[in-house]
Design an enzyme around this catalytic site. Structure first.
Site, short mmCIF file in Angstrom:
data_model
loop_
_atom_site.label_atom_id
_atom_site.label_comp_id
_atom_site.label_asym_id
_atom_site.label_seq_id
_atom_site.Cartn_x
_atom_site.Cartn_y
_atom_site.Cartn_z
N CYS A 150 0.80 -1.22 0.00
CA CYS A 150 0.00 0.00 0.00
C CYS A 150 0.84 1.27 0.00
O CYS A 150 0.30 2.37 -0.11
CB CYS A 150 -0.95 -0.02 1.19
SG CYS A 150 -1.96 -1.51 1.24
N HIS A 207 -2.91 7.35 7.04
CA HIS A 207 -3.15 6.06 6.39
C HIS A 207 -4.54 5.57 6.74
O HIS A 207 -5.29 5.15 5.86
CB HIS A 207 -2.08 5.05 6.82
CG HIS A 207 -2.13 3.76 6.08
ND1 HIS A 207 -2.03 3.68 4.71
CD2 HIS A 207 -2.25 2.47 6.54
CE1 HIS A 207 -2.12 2.40 4.34
NE2 HIS A 207 -2.25 1.66 5.42
N GLU A 249 -1.13 4.34 14.39
CA GLU A 249 -0.75 5.56 13.69
C GLU A 249 -0.90 6.79 14.59
O GLU A 249 -0.05 7.68 14.57
CB GLU A 249 -1.58 5.73 12.41
CG GLU A 249 -1.12 6.89 11.55
CD GLU A 249 -1.78 6.93 10.18
OE1 GLU A 249 -1.35 7.75 9.35
OE2 GLU A 249 -2.72 6.14 9.94
N LYS A 280 -9.81 7.57 3.10
CA LYS A 280 -10.23 6.20 2.82
C LYS A 280 -11.66 5.94 3.29
O LYS A 280 -12.30 4.98 2.84
CB LYS A 280 -9.29 5.19 3.49
CG LYS A 280 -7.91 5.08 2.86
CD LYS A 280 -7.09 3.97 3.53
CE LYS A 280 -5.72 3.83 2.90
NZ LYS A 280 -4.81 4.94 3.27
N HIS A 284 -9.85 1.73 0.32
CA HIS A 284 -8.40 1.60 0.30
C HIS A 284 -7.95 1.17 -1.10
O HIS A 284 -8.23 0.05 -1.52
CB HIS A 284 -7.96 0.57 1.34
CG HIS A 284 -6.49 0.54 1.59
ND1 HIS A 284 -5.58 1.30 0.87
CD2 HIS A 284 -5.75 -0.17 2.48
CE1 HIS A 284 -4.37 1.05 1.31
NE2 HIS A 284 -4.43 0.18 2.29
N PHE A 317 1.60 -3.68 3.89
CA PHE A 317 1.94 -5.01 4.39
C PHE A 317 3.43 -5.26 4.19
O PHE A 317 4.01 -4.89 3.17
CB PHE A 317 1.15 -6.08 3.66
CG PHE A 317 -0.31 -6.16 4.03
CD1 PHE A 317 -0.83 -5.46 5.11
CD2 PHE A 317 -1.19 -6.96 3.31
CE1 PHE A 317 -2.17 -5.54 5.45
CE2 PHE A 317 -2.52 -7.05 3.64
CZ PHE A 317 -3.02 -6.34 4.71
#
Length: 417
Positions: free
Chosen positions: A165, A305, A316, A337, A342, A403
């Site tokens: 991502c 994010h 975060e 998002k 996403h 990831f």
């Protein structure tokens, strides 16, 4: 060493909430949800039956039959977003040195639709291999960059970044650094993704990463909400033209924003989960601020994010509080998002574009779908819940985490000569 300055002179977008830049930005500020029932395939037997698909997109409106034979959907999204970015950049292809203009493009998964369809065709056949000769060049994750390069004749550096991502953000940072160092004058950069299919949805369902809130699918993307249960899959593409400042000024280009710096880090913790204390997030934002030679209190807005996963959102916020201290309560943050879903490898591009919109409009897009406070997350921070907020935005940060623990953070600002 004094770096050359890098500015953004063109932007293009195709997203679940708008098929061009104007539609995308307007719908961000109106808090439009892109989530709806899946139409790309029959999802009736899947745990998740909804996603944020690109809407009203007909490939035949953009490509002829011969072109479509060679283009996976993720490459189509790349080319459509790049076309808009090129047009609004005003670059004269006959006047520029194409050897000094390159393409760096990000995609986390690449041509998964092509891969799925070709393998399904083989399995459902009689065992005789009858693969399309375009199978491999349609599927590979670098091919979108290749298509852009070939379409416009750009012969500068040309490659793709793959970091889940964070892919598009890494592409943008790489492009910035090439220009800074004098290796090129301009780049087409960004990212695209098209993974809303049986393999993509089934795989993310199996790892329990995406929301299964089919009863409330329109509002299922709930960053920082107590009831969040995973991200909503999105698709699309975002393109930016990055250009050396003097090169842009010489041709009278419109400048949307300046790219001040970028940071990269690794969590070195877990296959899919961020470090629970936000160590990777903290490190990447510190790196970005140092690269931008900027004090933390100068930041007005962070496009976080913020995927709406139970672990990720809190981690975060811990990272943000460590980096910004008391200033954490003076900034706005938001997760777009909540509207787009996403976009995986394209997230960094479409979310940096949202940050540039905030700078140009002096308005922060909202985090929609907030219903219930999460007592485990600091609720004194301004998450810009549910409605856009006007404020002066001189400096913004866009965070993307992938990831494998891949983290990227980009700092952009209003352009001042």
């Amino acid at each position: 060493m004094a770096f050359r300055r890098v500015v953004i002179t063109g932007i293009g977008a195709i997203t679940p909430i708008g098929n061009n830049l104007e539609e995308y930005c307007n719908n961000l500020y109106n808090g439009v949800s892109g989530s709806d029932w899946i139409t790309h395939f029959d999802a009736s037997k899947f745990k998740t039956k909804f996603a944020c698909e690109v809407k009203d997109f007909n490939p035949k409106d953009h490509f002829d039959r011969k072109e479509l034979r060679k283009l996976d959907l993720y490459s189509q999204y790349a080319l459509v977003s790049v076309k808009e970015a090129m047009e609004n950049s005003g670059i004269d292809l006959e006047a520029i040195d194409k050897n000094r203009m390159g393409v760096i493009w990000g995609s986390g998964i690449g041509g998964i639709n092509t891969f799925l369809n070709e393998v399904k065709g083989y399995i459902e056949g009689d065992g005789t291999p009858r693969f399309n000769p375009f199978f491999i060049p349609k599927m590979i994750s670098d091919i979108a960059a290749g298509h852009v390069s070939m379409k416009y004749g750009f012969t500068g550096p040309n490659y793709s970044t793959v970091s889940a991502c964070a892919s598009a953000s890494h592409a943008i940072i790489d492009a910035m650094n090439y220009i800074r160092l004098g290796k090129a004058e301009a780049f087409v950069t960004g990212g695209s993704e098209a993974a809303i299919n049986e393999a993509g949805m089934g795989g993310f369902n199996a790892m329990q990463a995406i929301s299964v809130n089919n009863d409330e699918y329109k509002t299922a993307s709930r960053p920082f909400d107590k009831t969040r249960d995973g991200f909503v899959m999105g698709e699309g593409g975002g393109a930016l033209i990055l250009e050396e400042l003097e090169h842009a000024k010489k041709r009278g280009a419109k400048i949307y924003a300046e790219v001040l710096g970028g940071g990269m880090s690794a969590d070195a913790h877990h296959l899919t989960a961020p470090h629970p204390e936000g160590k990777g997030a903290r490190h990447v934002m510190i790196n970005a601020l140092e690269d931008a030679d900027l004090k933390s209190e100068k930041v007005d807005y962070i496009n976080v994010h913020g995927t709406a996963t139970p672990v990720g959102d809190g981690a975060e916020i811990k990272g943000i509080k460590e980096v910004f201290g008391d200033h954490s309560y003076n900034m706005n943050i938001s997760s777009t998002k909540s509207m787009t879903g996403h976009l995986l490898g394209a997230a960094g591009a479409v979310e940096l574009i949202a940050s540039v919109c905030a700078i140009n409009k002096n308005m922060v897009p909202p985090t929609i779908n907030h219903h219930k406070e999460d007592p485990d997350i600091d609720n004194k921070i301004n998450y810009t819940f549910n409605e856009a907020q006007e404020r002066k935005v001189d400096v913004a940060i866009s965070n993307t985490f992938g990831f494998g623990g891949h983290n990227a953070s980009i700092v952009v600002s209003k352009f001042t000569d």
